[in-house]
Design a protein around this motif. Structure first.
Motif, short mmCIF file in Angstrom:
data_model
loop_
_atom_site.label_atom_id
_atom_site.label_comp_id
_atom_site.label_asym_id
_atom_site.label_seq_id
_atom_site.Cartn_x
_atom_site.Cartn_y
_atom_site.Cartn_z
N LEU A 1 -4.89 8.64 -3.54
CA LEU A 1 -3.56 9.16 -3.20
C LEU A 1 -2.50 8.23 -3.77
CD1 LEU A 1 -2.42 11.56 -1.52
CD2 LEU A 1 -2.09 9.93 0.35
N PRO A 2 -1.92 8.58 -4.90
CA PRO A 2 -0.93 7.71 -5.54
C PRO A 2 0.34 7.58 -4.71
CG PRO A 2 -1.78 9.38 -7.07
CD PRO A 2 -2.22 9.78 -5.71
N GLY A 3 1.00 6.44 -4.83
CA GLY A 3 2.25 6.23 -4.13
C GLY A 3 3.43 6.83 -4.86
N PRO A 4 4.58 6.85 -4.18
CA PRO A 4 4.79 6.30 -2.84
C PRO A 4 4.20 7.19 -1.76
CG PRO A 4 6.81 7.36 -3.60
CD PRO A 4 5.84 7.40 -4.76
N LEU A 5 3.78 6.57 -0.66
CA LEU A 5 3.20 7.30 0.45
C LEU A 5 4.23 7.62 1.53
CD1 LEU A 5 -0.22 5.44 0.83
CD2 LEU A 5 0.40 7.32 -0.69
N CYS A 6 5.48 7.28 1.27
CA CYS A 6 6.57 7.57 2.20
C CYS A 6 7.86 7.14 1.52
CB CYS A 6 6.38 6.80 3.51
SG CYS A 6 6.29 5.02 3.30
N HIS B 1 3.24 11.95 1.65
CA HIS B 1 3.14 11.54 3.05
C HIS B 1 2.79 12.69 3.99
CE1 HIS B 1 6.94 13.15 4.85
NE2 HIS B 1 7.31 13.20 3.58
N ALA B 2 3.27 13.88 3.74
CA ALA B 2 3.13 14.96 4.72
C ALA B 2 1.95 15.88 4.44
CB ALA B 2 4.42 15.79 4.77
N LEU C 1 0.83 -1.21 0.00
CA LEU C 1 0.00 0.00 0.00
C LEU C 1 0.87 1.25 0.00
CD1 LEU C 1 -2.73 1.49 0.31
CD2 LEU C 1 -2.46 1.23 2.79
N CYS C 2 1.90 1.27 0.82
CA CYS C 2 2.75 2.46 0.90
C CYS C 2 3.56 2.66 -0.38
CB CYS C 2 3.68 2.36 2.10
SG CYS C 2 2.82 2.51 3.69
N ARG C 3 3.84 1.58 -1.08
CA ARG C 3 4.57 1.69 -2.35
C ARG C 3 3.67 2.19 -3.46
NH1 ARG C 3 6.11 -1.10 -7.03
NH2 ARG C 3 4.60 -2.76 -6.68
N LYS C 4 2.46 1.60 -3.57
CA LYS C 4 1.57 1.91 -4.69
C LYS C 4 0.60 3.04 -4.40
CE LYS C 4 1.50 -2.56 -7.07
NZ LYS C 4 0.62 -3.66 -7.56
N GLY C 5 0.22 3.22 -3.12
CA GLY C 5 -0.83 4.17 -2.81
C GLY C 5 -2.19 3.60 -3.14
N HIS C 6 -3.16 4.48 -3.33
CA HIS C 6 -4.51 4.04 -3.68
C HIS C 6 -5.13 5.06 -4.63
CE1 HIS C 6 -5.81 6.98 -0.64
NE2 HIS C 6 -4.93 6.41 0.18
N SER C 7 -6.39 4.85 -5.02
CA SER C 7 -7.00 5.67 -6.05
C SER C 7 -7.04 7.15 -5.69
CB SER C 7 -8.43 5.18 -6.33
OG SER C 7 -9.22 5.22 -5.14
#
Length: 309
Positions: free
Chosen positions: A68-73, A93-94, A60-66
């Motif tokens: 909020l696209p990744g990376p999420l950190c 992320h921020a 999830l953190c690599r790809k994100g979601h619909s």
């Protein structure tokens, strides 16, 4: 204020702080840089994920979601204290945060309360998501807390920052609560101790090597040839339960027949395994329900046991 490290330097600095680093896919070039600048960087931001499970959390953190696209950190710190690098550069992320908080981070001073959201934090912070449900009840293992400490210290050490450059998402953006379950004041105290050269806290325990059952083929065959027959005393062998459990997992044997005796039901189930493509695709006498080395090794490889003859 600083220029972001090169990705290779980033990974090396984390490892130099005695962290276990897992590099995930194309993390070094996986970023949101097309959406805006990355840097100058001013600090480290800590989050919790509101998820459970290492593999799904990292993905999830690599790809994100619909939404909020990744990376999420940049890195995911899992319960076991490992740091999974999933992106490098601008990451989602921020979000927007308080300019007074940013000024305090830059000046390395105590943080004011956050009451605005006008400054782009994705540009200015290294971000780490930490696997936790974020409900205030999900525990933070010592290995994970120490990894957060080490990650923060490694980055601060490289840039010459002190512990005041490490903040939580809840200190940056109004309405955020992460990380929940420990205080950022206590984490900054830990980072300060590490930067001052204090002895490291107890290192995270080494993950125990997984042990796999071992099935002796000759003993298994003796049990298989003996038990279906009413003649004599059936041969018993503990490895029969291991094989029966695998056949149950494969959907070939009803759990009620997983009794440690290689009876007719188990022979029938094993014959089905031998005939299956996964088991070797045998037919005729080669699929008589009596285990052979090839079919047994295939079963063990798929369902978690080793074979000796």
């Amino acid at each position: 204020m600083a220029t972001p490290m090169a990705a290779s330097t980033f990974a090396a600095k984390l490892r130099a702080e005695s962290l276990t680093v897992v590099e995930v896919g194309d993390w070094e070039t996986h970023n949101r840089n097309h959406m805006g600048p990355w840097g100058p960087v001013h600090g480290v931001m800590i989050h919790h994920t509101v998820t459970k499970g290492t593999a799904s959390t990292v993905e999830l953190c690599r790809k994100g979601h619909s939404a909020l696209p990744g990376p999420l950190c940049h890195g995911v710190i899992t319960k076991d204290g490992k740091v999974h690098l999933v992106g490098y550069g601008r990451a989602n992320h921020a979000g927007l945060g308080d300019p007074d908080v940013l000024r305090a981070v830059i000046d390395e001073k105590p943080l004011p309360g956050d009451n605005e959201a006008t400054v782009d934090g994705n540009r200015h912070f290294y971000g780490f998501e930490c696997e936790n449900l974020g409900d205030g009840k999900d525990p933070w293992p010592d290995a994970q807390l120490e990894a957060i400490e080490r990650v923060s210290a490694a980055i601060c050490r490289h840039h010459g920052w002190d512990e005041n450059s490490v903040i939580g998402h809840l200190e940056w953006q109004p309405g955020k609560v992460d990380p929940r379950g420990f205080t950022m004041a206590s984490m900054r105290a830990r980072v300060a101790g590490r930067l001052e050269g204090a002895k490291p806290t107890t290192p995270p325990p080494a993950a125990p090597k997984p042990t796999r059952p071992v099935v002796d083929l000759s003993k298994l065959v003796a049990a298989a040839k003996s038990n279906p027959s009413a003649k004599g005393t059936p041969v018993t062998y503990a490895g029969v339960r291991t094989v029966e459990a695998a056949l149950v997992d494969a959907g070939l044997l009803a759990k009620t027949y997983s009794d440690g005796h290689f009876g007719k039901a188990t022979v029938t189930a094993y014959a089905k395994w031998q005939r299956s493509k996964a088991g070797g695709g045998y037919s005729g006498k080669d699929a008589d329900g009596i285990p052979g080395m090839t079919s047994l090794k295939k079963l063990g490889a798929k369902y978690g046991f080793d074979v000796v003859s």
